[in-house]
Design an enzyme around this catalytic site. Structure first.
Site, short mmCIF file in Angstrom:
data_model
loop_
_atom_site.label_atom_id
_atom_site.label_comp_id
_atom_site.label_asym_id
_atom_site.label_seq_id
_atom_site.Cartn_x
_atom_site.Cartn_y
_atom_site.Cartn_z
N ASP A 191 48.82 38.53 40.23
CA ASP A 191 49.60 37.67 41.12
C ASP A 191 50.76 38.48 41.71
OD1 ASP A 191 48.13 35.38 40.97
OD2 ASP A 191 49.54 34.26 39.72
N ARG A 239 40.41 33.26 45.20
CA ARG A 239 41.69 33.97 45.37
C ARG A 239 41.49 35.49 45.35
NH1 ARG A 239 46.20 30.40 41.98
NH2 ARG A 239 45.73 28.41 43.00
#
Length: 374
Positions: A191, A239
């Site tokens: 992330d 993602r």
């Protein structure tokens, strides 16, 4: 498909012996981490030893705190947590509610490199907060505990100039009963958010992860520059990344087994998707869940050249009820600006044929060039 990634050389070699070289990450990052003049080199056998080494580097010889760190660090990690990883694999659904385990690199800007030795492994993550000039290489991260409490493998918050290279990150891509909002049992692989920018993610093998990575934590956390190159993504859900604004350059990656969506380009971001190999993928390039602020993409020299290739490579598309744009015509919708770095992509076919010999751990940081494609 699970990729069998061959070792570049036999034996367990200590990568700390690699020579120092100028940073050339093949992307927006320009850092050597801690591998610079004046670096202090340490060896750690555990999570706690890494933490202790970093904390010591925040103080001078008199014990006084030094803003940003007292000296650059190169930490060679030779610990082995295979037993914890094996126990987690035997109790997948018990990992979500556990406390997360991780090394926090906080407010350290002097430069730091964490380098795993071949054969090392970690059941903990590495989390950067308000730091910069960080390099993480040859680390094997498995089945991170603490998904309910943001237990990412790699988290980069408000930390510019970071290089994540030649690592393996793996989990189990399925849902356990009791996790909220149909969310994942495990948290993200990588992330990048809260103001982080100029990050290169390269030569990683990421598999069995449901939500691979964010570029931005919210619709107001936008504007970063990221490069993803020479990574293998296998049996992943979505993602790749979820991009909120900014620029993403993705080249020479292999995407096999995308179960929900790949690139999700939102908040008027733009992605250059170049010389990649896609197969067995649902919605590999899309913009969705973003009202009308869709992003755009430039598609260049991938194995897919037109919709006529979809059946051959098992590319399929879904149409959610909410507003969305799919690349189901396989046409570019934007023009990516010139990048400020040099790079030499190989063909998509070479990515398919050769990348498994270079991505992930135990490859002695070898890179794939056109000469290797012959």
């Amino acid at each position: 498909m699970k990729y069998l990634l061959p070792s570049a050389a036999a034996g367990l070699l200590l990568l700390a012996a690699q020579p120092t070289m100028a940073a050339n990450t093949g992307g927006y990052a320009t850092t050597d981490g801690g591998d610079v003049s004046g670096a202090v080199k340490k060896t750690a056998r555990s999570l706690q030893e890494i933490v202790d080494i970093i904390e010591a580097a925040k103080k001078d010889s008199s014990g006084k705190a030094v803003k940003g760190g007292a000296y650059p660090l190169v930490i060679t990690y030779n610990g082995n947590e295979d037993a914890l990883i094996k126990a987690a694999e035997a109790n997948i659904c018990g990992q979500w509610s556990k406390d997360p385990r991780g090394v926090e690199i906080k407010e350290f800007t002097k430069g730091i490199t964490i380098l795993g030795t071949n054969g090392s492994s970690a059941n903990f993550g590495i989390w950067m907060v308000n730091s910069s000039n960080v390099v993480v290489r040859n680390m094997r991260f498995g089945y991170m505990p603490g998904g309910a409490k943001d237990g990412d493998a790699i988290r980069i918050d408000n930390s510019p100039n970071v290089w994540i290279d030649h690592n393996e990150i793996f989990a189990k891509n399925f849902e356990c009963a009791g996790t909220p909002d149909n969310d994942t049992t495990f948290e993200s692989a990588v992330d990048i958010k809260k103001g982080a920018t100029n990050v290169t993610v390269s030569y990683n093998y990421i598999h069995g992860v449901k939500k691979v990575g964010l570029s931005g934590s919210s619709n107001t956390d936008t504007g970063r520059d990221l490069t993803y190159h020479h990574n293998i993504y296998s049996d992943v859900n979505s993602r790749l990344p979820l991009q909120r604004g900014g620029k993403v350059h993705a080249y020479n990656n292999l995407y096999d087994g995308i179960k929900s969506s790949g690139f999700n380009v939102r908040q008027k971001g733009i992605a250059l998707i170049e010389s990649n190999w896609f197969e067995n993928a649902l919605n590999p390039v899309t913009a969705r869940n973003d009202d009308s602020n869709f992003g755009t993409w430039e598609l260049r020299n991938n194995n897919i050249t037109s919709p006529s290739d979809f059946a051959k490579y098992k590319i399929t598309w879904g149409k959610p009820s909410t507003p969305h744009i799919n690349a189901d015509d396989w046409k570019s919708t934007g023009k990516f600006p010139a990048v400020p770095y040099s790079y030499s992509p190989v063909s998509a076919q070479c990515v398919k044929d050769k990348l498994a010999s270079y991505a992930g751990v135990g490859k002695n940081l070898a890179v794939l060039t056109a000469a290797n494609c012959k």
